[in-house]
Each structure stands twice: as C-alpha cells, then as structure tokens.
Design a protein around this motif. Structure first.
Motif, PDB file in Angstrom:
ATOM      1  N   THR A 208      58.600 -12.579  -6.888  1.00 18.21           N
ATOM      2  CA  THR A 208      58.766 -13.759  -6.032  1.00 18.21           C
ATOM      3  C   THR A 208      59.369 -13.409  -4.684  1.00 18.21           C
ATOM      4  O   THR A 208      59.469 -14.282  -3.814  1.00 18.21           O
ATOM      5  CB  THR A 208      59.690 -14.790  -6.718  1.00 18.21           C
ATOM      6  N   SER A 209      59.774 -12.162  -4.496  1.00 19.82           N
ATOM      7  CA  SER A 209      60.456 -11.754  -3.258  1.00 19.82           C
ATOM      8  C   SER A 209      59.516 -10.904  -2.422  1.00 19.82           C
ATOM      9  O   SER A 209      59.583  -9.679  -2.450  1.00 19.82           O
ATOM     10  CB  SER A 209      61.733 -10.962  -3.579  1.00 19.82           C
ATOM     11  N   ALA A 210      58.622 -11.554  -1.695  1.00 21.80           N
ATOM     12  CA  ALA A 210      57.600 -10.812  -0.954  1.00 21.80           C
ATOM     13  C   ALA A 210      57.404 -11.447   0.420  1.00 21.80           C
ATOM     14  O   ALA A 210      57.092 -12.640   0.507  1.00 21.80           O
ATOM     15  CB  ALA A 210      56.289 -10.811  -1.729  1.00 21.80           C
ATOM     16  N   ILE A 211      57.573 -10.642   1.458  1.00 24.39           N
ATOM     17  CA  ILE A 211      57.383 -11.105   2.830  1.00 24.39           C
ATOM     18  C   ILE A 211      56.145 -10.415   3.409  1.00 24.39           C
ATOM     19  O   ILE A 211      56.140  -9.201   3.620  1.00 24.39           O
ATOM     20  CB  ILE A 211      58.615 -10.789   3.702  1.00 24.39           C
ATOM     21  N   GLY A 212      55.080 -11.185   3.617  1.00 21.80           N
ATOM     22  CA  GLY A 212      53.869 -10.644   4.220  1.00 21.80           C
ATOM     23  C   GLY A 212      52.936  -9.943   3.256  1.00 21.80           C
ATOM     24  O   GLY A 212      51.955  -9.343   3.682  1.00 21.80           O
ATOM     25  N   TRP A 213      53.219 -10.012   1.949  1.00 20.15           N
ATOM     26  CA  TRP A 213      52.349  -9.401   0.944  1.00 20.15           C
ATOM     27  C   TRP A 213      52.574 -10.114  -0.376  1.00 20.15           C
ATOM     28  O   TRP A 213      53.492 -10.917  -0.527  1.00 20.15           O
ATOM     29  CB  TRP A 213      52.652  -7.903   0.797  1.00 20.15           C
ATOM     30  N   ASN A 214      51.734  -9.836  -1.375  1.00 22.58           N
ATOM     31  CA  ASN A 214      51.947 -10.359  -2.722  1.00 22.58           C
ATOM     32  C   ASN A 214      51.307  -9.400  -3.712  1.00 22.58           C
ATOM     33  O   ASN A 214      50.510  -8.521  -3.342  1.00 22.58           O
ATOM     34  CB  ASN A 214      51.400 -11.781  -2.872  1.00 22.58           C
ATOM     35  N   ILE A 215      51.646  -9.559  -4.980  1.00 24.48           N
ATOM     36  CA  ILE A 215      51.223  -8.559  -5.968  1.00 24.48           C
ATOM     37  C   ILE A 215      49.723  -8.575  -6.214  1.00 24.48           C
ATOM     38  O   ILE A 215      49.158  -7.564  -6.650  1.00 24.48           O
ATOM     39  CB  ILE A 215      51.986  -8.720  -7.295  1.00 24.48           C
ATOM     40  N   SER A 216      49.043  -9.696  -5.946  1.00 21.43           N
ATOM     41  CA  SER A 216      47.593  -9.704  -6.145  1.00 21.43           C
ATOM     42  C   SER A 216      46.909  -8.699  -5.226  1.00 21.43           C
ATOM     43  O   SER A 216      45.822  -8.205  -5.537  1.00 21.43           O
ATOM     44  CB  SER A 216      47.035 -11.107  -5.899  1.00 21.43           C
ATOM     45  N   GLN A 217      47.546  -8.376  -4.109  1.00 20.93           N
ATOM     46  CA  GLN A 217      46.995  -7.386  -3.175  1.00 20.93           C
ATOM     47  C   GLN A 217      47.271  -5.954  -3.637  1.00 20.93           C
ATOM     48  O   GLN A 217      46.642  -5.017  -3.136  1.00 20.93           O
ATOM     49  CB  GLN A 217      47.612  -7.588  -1.784  1.00 20.93           C
ATOM     50  N   LYS A 218      48.199  -5.784  -4.567  1.00 16.37           N
ATOM     51  CA  LYS A 218      48.641  -4.453  -4.967  1.00 16.37           C
ATOM     52  C   LYS A 218      48.219  -4.082  -6.391  1.00 16.37           C
ATOM     53  O   LYS A 218      48.276  -2.892  -6.750  1.00 16.37           O
ATOM     54  CB  LYS A 218      50.169  -4.359  -4.892  1.00 16.37           C
ATOM     55  N   MET A 219      47.816  -5.051  -7.207  1.00 12.89           N
ATOM     56  CA  MET A 219      47.574  -4.811  -8.624  1.00 12.89           C
ATOM     57  C   MET A 219      46.517  -3.739  -8.842  1.00 12.89           C
ATOM     58  O   MET A 219      45.459  -3.752  -8.226  1.00 12.89           O
ATOM     59  CB  MET A 219      47.160  -6.119  -9.304  1.00 12.89           C
ATOM     60  N   GLY A 220      46.830  -2.798  -9.738  1.00 10.77           N
ATOM     61  CA  GLY A 220      45.915  -1.729 -10.091  1.00 10.77           C
ATOM     62  C   GLY A 220      45.910  -0.549  -9.151  1.00 10.77           C
ATOM     63  O   GLY A 220      45.253   0.462  -9.415  1.00 10.77           O
ATOM     64  N   LYS A 221      46.651  -0.614  -8.072  1.00 14.64           N
ATOM     65  CA  LYS A 221      46.627   0.445  -7.057  1.00 14.64           C
ATOM     66  C   LYS A 221      47.688   1.512  -7.337  1.00 14.64           C
ATOM     67  O   LYS A 221      48.748   1.221  -7.896  1.00 14.64           O
ATOM     68  CB  LYS A 221      46.842  -0.147  -5.671  1.00 14.64           C
ATOM     69  N   PHE A 261      65.989  -8.072   9.012  1.00 15.13           N
ATOM     70  CA  PHE A 261      66.712  -9.241   9.514  1.00 15.13           C
ATOM     71  C   PHE A 261      65.746 -10.403   9.631  1.00 15.13           C
ATOM     72  O   PHE A 261      64.607 -10.252  10.084  1.00 15.13           O
ATOM     73  CB  PHE A 261      67.369  -8.928  10.862  1.00 15.13           C
ATOM     74  N   GLU A 262      66.220 -11.590   9.206  1.00 13.89           N
ATOM     75  CA  GLU A 262      65.337 -12.744   9.098  1.00 13.89           C
ATOM     76  C   GLU A 262      65.936 -13.978   9.768  1.00 13.89           C
ATOM     77  O   GLU A 262      67.164 -14.111   9.880  1.00 13.89           O
ATOM     78  CB  GLU A 262      65.085 -13.082   7.621  1.00 13.89           C
ATOM     79  N   TYR A 268      59.968 -15.823  -0.267  1.00 12.10           N
ATOM     80  CA  TYR A 268      58.537 -15.541  -0.387  1.00 12.10           C
ATOM     81  C   TYR A 268      57.850 -16.168   0.812  1.00 12.10           C
ATOM     82  O   TYR A 268      57.941 -17.368   1.034  1.00 12.10           O
ATOM     83  CB  TYR A 268      58.010 -16.146  -1.692  1.00 12.10           C
ATOM     84  N   LEU A 269      57.192 -15.338   1.614  1.00 11.78           N
ATOM     85  CA  LEU A 269      56.551 -15.835   2.829  1.00 11.78           C
ATOM     86  C   LEU A 269      55.275 -15.040   3.081  1.00 11.78           C
ATOM     87  O   LEU A 269      55.305 -13.807   3.145  1.00 11.78           O
ATOM     88  CB  LEU A 269      57.502 -15.697   4.018  1.00 11.78           C
ATOM     89  N   GLN A 270      54.163 -15.754   3.220  1.00 12.20           N
ATOM     90  CA  GLN A 270      52.867 -15.121   3.436  1.00 12.20           C
ATOM     91  C   GLN A 270      52.395 -15.336   4.876  1.00 12.20           C
ATOM     92  O   GLN A 270      52.817 -16.274   5.558  1.00 12.20           O
ATOM     93  CB  GLN A 270      51.841 -15.678   2.457  1.00 12.20           C
ATOM     94  N   THR A 271      51.529 -14.466   5.322  1.00 14.45           N
ATOM     95  CA  THR A 271      51.108 -14.480   6.722  1.00 14.45           C
ATOM     96  C   THR A 271      50.315 -15.718   7.099  1.00 14.45           C
ATOM     97  O   THR A 271      50.187 -16.029   8.289  1.00 14.45           O
ATOM     98  CB  THR A 271      50.270 -13.229   7.036  1.00 14.45           C
ATOM     99  N   ASP A 272      49.774 -16.445   6.111  1.00 20.19           N
ATOM    100  CA  ASP A 272      49.003 -17.652   6.425  1.00 20.19           C
ATOM    101  C   ASP A 272      49.837 -18.929   6.340  1.00 20.19           C
ATOM    102  O   ASP A 272      49.310 -20.032   6.469  1.00 20.19           O
ATOM    103  CB  ASP A 272      47.789 -17.771   5.498  1.00 20.19           C
ATOM    104  N   GLU A 273      51.150 -18.785   6.140  1.00 22.87           N
ATOM    105  CA  GLU A 273      52.024 -19.947   6.076  1.00 22.87           C
ATOM    106  C   GLU A 273      52.570 -20.273   7.462  1.00 22.87           C
ATOM    107  O   GLU A 273      52.824 -19.359   8.267  1.00 22.87           O
ATOM    108  CB  GLU A 273      53.176 -19.695   5.104  1.00 22.87           C
ATOM    109  N   PRO A 274      52.777 -21.563   7.769  1.00 25.92           N
ATOM    110  CA  PRO A 274      53.283 -21.953   9.094  1.00 25.92           C
ATOM    111  C   PRO A 274      54.594 -21.264   9.472  1.00 25.92           C
ATOM    112  O   PRO A 274      54.808 -20.927  10.639  1.00 25.92           O
ATOM    113  CB  PRO A 274      53.467 -23.467   8.964  1.00 25.92           C
ATOM    114  N   ALA A 275      55.470 -21.038   8.484  1.00 25.33           N
ATOM    115  CA  ALA A 275      56.772 -20.427   8.780  1.00 25.33           C
ATOM    116  C   ALA A 275      56.639 -19.003   9.301  1.00 25.33           C
ATOM    117  O   ALA A 275      57.574 -18.479   9.931  1.00 25.33           O
ATOM    118  CB  ALA A 275      57.655 -20.441   7.527  1.00 25.33           C
ATOM    119  N   TRP A 276      55.485 -18.369   9.059  1.00 25.63           N
ATOM    120  CA  TRP A 276      55.285 -17.013   9.563  1.00 25.63           C
ATOM    121  C   TRP A 276      55.314 -16.983  11.091  1.00 25.63           C
ATOM    122  O   TRP A 276      55.647 -15.960  11.693  1.00 25.63           O
ATOM    123  CB  TRP A 276      53.956 -16.463   9.050  1.00 25.63           C
ATOM    124  N   ASN A 277      54.981 -18.097  11.716  1.00 26.37           N
ATOM    125  CA  ASN A 277      54.954 -18.155  13.177  1.00 26.37           C
ATOM    126  C   ASN A 277      56.324 -17.890  13.802  1.00 26.37           C
ATOM    127  O   ASN A 277      56.408 -17.496  14.968  1.00 26.37           O
ATOM    128  CB  ASN A 277      54.419 -19.512  13.644  1.00 26.37           C
TER     129      ASN A 277
END
Length: 400
Positions: A208-221, A261-262, A268-277
């Motif tokens: 649940t602690s992911a900034i700009g990525w998530n585990i679905s992008q990493k699974m199996g790698k 620093f944030e 948890y923040l993804q690149t397609d979320e408004p808060a990413w701006n």
C-alpha cells in the motif's frame, strides 16, 4: 518405546489435569499458556519455532506498551558522500515490526486502498502460497512475542486475536496476504528464485506504500527489472544484489532506509491521480509545515522452509520542522539537497518542495551553529549515530 500418538495422549491428559488445577488457581496463567503451546506442538497444531529454524533470535517482549503514545524511532538515513549503494545493516531482533500510534488509522487506510485498487495492492502468482503462509506464521509469532498485551494466538483453535482492533482471525481460513494487510501496517514483497535463471522474481505482495508505481507493474519480474527506474542500479548494484539474494542466509536478515520529501503524507499515489500534479510545480504559498520527510524503513530476510526472500517496509512521516531541534541533521540534509547527484535527486522528486525547504535548512544550520550544537567547521559526513542523530534517545523513549 512410546509412540507419537502415545506422547500426544499423555500431553493431552496432562493438559486436562493442568486445566483443573488452573481453575483452582494452583498454576499461574503463564504456566497454563506454556503447557497449551507445548501440547499444541506435539499435536501438530502449533507454530514452528522460527528462532530455531532461522538461527535468528526471537524479540524480547515489550512491557507497558501503549499504542496510543508509541512513536517510531527517528530514522534519518542520510549519508554523505551520497551515492547509490545497498547501505545494509544487521536487523535488530526487536525492531522487525515496529508498532506506533498511527496503527489504527494506517490499517484502516490499507483496507480502504485495497478496496479501491484491488490487484494493484495485493497480488500473487501460483507457487507462492506456501511462502505467504510461512510469512504469516512468522509474523504472528513475532507480534505475540514482542507485544504480548496487544496480540495472542490460540494454537488449538488457530485463532489470532488483535486486542488493538478488537478483531480475530481464523488462521486456517484467512488468506495470508489479507491477514498481513489487516493486522500489520507494513508492506511485504515475496520473491522466489527462478530455477532456470537463478534470479529472484516477485511472486506475491501486499503493498500500500507506493509513490508513482504499484505491484501490478512489478509482478513476476526479476530484481533488475523491478528497480529499472532507479539511477545507477543496473550499472552499480544489479550484480551485487543478485549475488546477495542467492547467498543470503536465514540467520542474517538486514535493514536499511530510503527517504524522500513530500507535500503532505501520501502513502499511495499514482501518476494518473490529480494529487500527482503537486509534484510538477512549486507552490509559492506552500507552508513549511506541510513538508514531510518520508522514510521507508526496510528489512530483508529469508524464510527457512520455503527459502523465499521477503522484503518488507513501512512508510514513516516526520514534519521537516522537527529537523530544527535535531543536531547536525539540517546541515547534512542541506549538503545532500544542494550537491547530491542530479539523477538521484530527480528520481527522488524533491524539486516541488525545494524552494521552501532549502531556505529553512540554511536558517536552521546557522541557528544550530550559533547555539553551539554543531561546530562551524564541521564537515558534512554520515553521522556515527546513523540512521539516527546525536541525542535522539532523549526525545524518543525506548520500549523495553
């Protein structure tokens, strides 16, 4: 010669007799609990002794622990000269899973994130089930030993009780990753060795602690693909990390910290979320009080039965205004901010807060030098107390 069934029967009878004496007050509750545990082990119902299996000691129980007032230790994993390396240290047995006052809120947040994002939070591949179960059992044993007033486990009914949340879990039926989501405010990533390549691949995770990525992008790698965006990883770290994973023993788990620093406290923040701006521009009205240090305190250990390697980490947030009262920290951080390698600083995404943060650091450096906390001729370097700072124990009581 007494057979295993006979031993089991003897223990069960002894357990029954102990129950009678226990109801009469002849034995303390600790003896009753000890006997139940031993009988459960003989009957094949108890948890494995992970200290015995791994060669790594159990934690000491913490007494008088109050979750409402508990604070995490002040991790400040800043280094100079600052460059990418593993920066590994030996794991402290009492601090694998460190609980603090945000526990209830963080667990609720984790459950909400899973409801909203599903497989981006929890996912697994076939063949990882045994490792997930083993990890859950190790976590249960640790929590009950370290925080005996907050958690307990009944080996006979397979019931885990969380007295902080007032909840129970049937360990025979609950999914191990769901159990971790709902009881431990840390993320767990399980890797297995690929028998064909010898490389360790991501096979299961709750994250649940992911900034700009998530585990679905990493699974199996494998590791080098998981860390693809990290500056210098391929050139300077990939070979060492693959070798470290292949040789890692059970009795030498490690710990390390990463930082950024944030604006605020995004878990948890993804690149397609408004808060990413917020990360794409410098807000001239940004209050200094809204800037936080985020430390992901990480550990790595091998599971003894499945041989999987588990990476777990916890996001901890601290207002940067705390640095004002932390000797040497402002000067060290200022050095990193101004002279850290450009590619690394861009990867950390500090630009959006620098216009407010760097002037404050300069002010605090001068203030600490004027007070005599830091010699004016002190040359920036990694502190001897790393990942902490001199005198931190006065402000952060140690639970014993």
């Amino acid at each position: 010669m007494i057979s295993t069934p006979d031993v089991t029967g003897i223990v069960v009878v002894a357990l029954g007799l102990a129950a009678v004496y226990y109801n009469k007050g002849a034995f303390p509750r600790s003896f009753w609990k000890f006997l139940r545990q031993k009988a459960a082990l003989v009957a094949g119902r108890g948890l494995p002794d992970f200290a015995q299996l791994t060669g790594f000691p159990h934690p000491k129980p913490v007494h008088g622990f109050n979750i409402a007032h508990a604070r995490p230790r002040p991790y400040r994993p800043f280094r100079w000269e600052y460059h990418q390396n593993m920066s590994l240290g030996a794991l402290e047995p009492d601090y694998w899973l460190e609980l603090e006052s945000t526990y209830r809120d963080r667990v609720a947040q984790r459950r909400q994130l899973y409801t909203l994002h599903g497989k981006n939070i929890i996912d697994e591949l076939p063949g990882s089930e045994a490792a997930s179960k083993e990890l859950m059992e190790m976590v249960i044993q640790y929590l009950c030993l370290r925080y005996p007033q907050q958690f307990d486990y009944d080996e006979w009914t397979w019931t885990f009780r969380n007295h902080i949340l007032g909840s129970t879990a049937d360990i025979k039926t609950v999914h191990p990753l769901i159990f971790l989501l709902e009881n431990v405010p840390e993320d767990f990533v399980i890797t297995h060795e690929d028998p064909e390549t010898g490389l360790y691949n991501l096979r299961a995770a709750v994250c649940t602690s992911a900034i700009g990525w998530n585990i679905s992008q990493k699974m199996g790698k494998p590791l080098h693909e998981i860390h693809g965006p990290v500056p210098d990883y391929k050139e300077k770290m990939a070979f060492s990390m693959d070798r470290f994973f292949s040789k890692m023993p059970c009795d030498k788990p490690i710990q390390r910290g990463s930082w950024e620093f944030e604006f605020g406290e995004p878990l948890y923040l993804q690149t397609d979320e408004p808060a990413w701006n917020h990360r794409q521009h410098q807000n001239p009205d940004l209050p200094l009080s809204d800037i936080y240090l985020r430390v992901d305190w990480q550990t790595l250990r091998r599971l003894p039965k499945s041989r999987a390697i588990v990476f777990n980490f916890k996001a901890l947030f601290t207002p940067v205004t705390d640095f004002r009262n932390e000797p040497f920290v402002p000067k060290l951080v200022l050095k990193v901010m101004l002279e850290g390698k450009k590619a690394i600083m861009e990867y950390k995404g500090t630009w959006h807060i620098e216009h407010k943060f760097i002037p404050a650091l300069r002010e605090w450096v001068e203030e600490q030098e004027d007070k005599g906390w830091v010699p004016k001729d002190w040359q920036e370097r990694t502190l001897n107390e790393s990942p902490f700072y001199p005198g931190w124990e006065k402000h952060y009581p140690i639970h014993t």
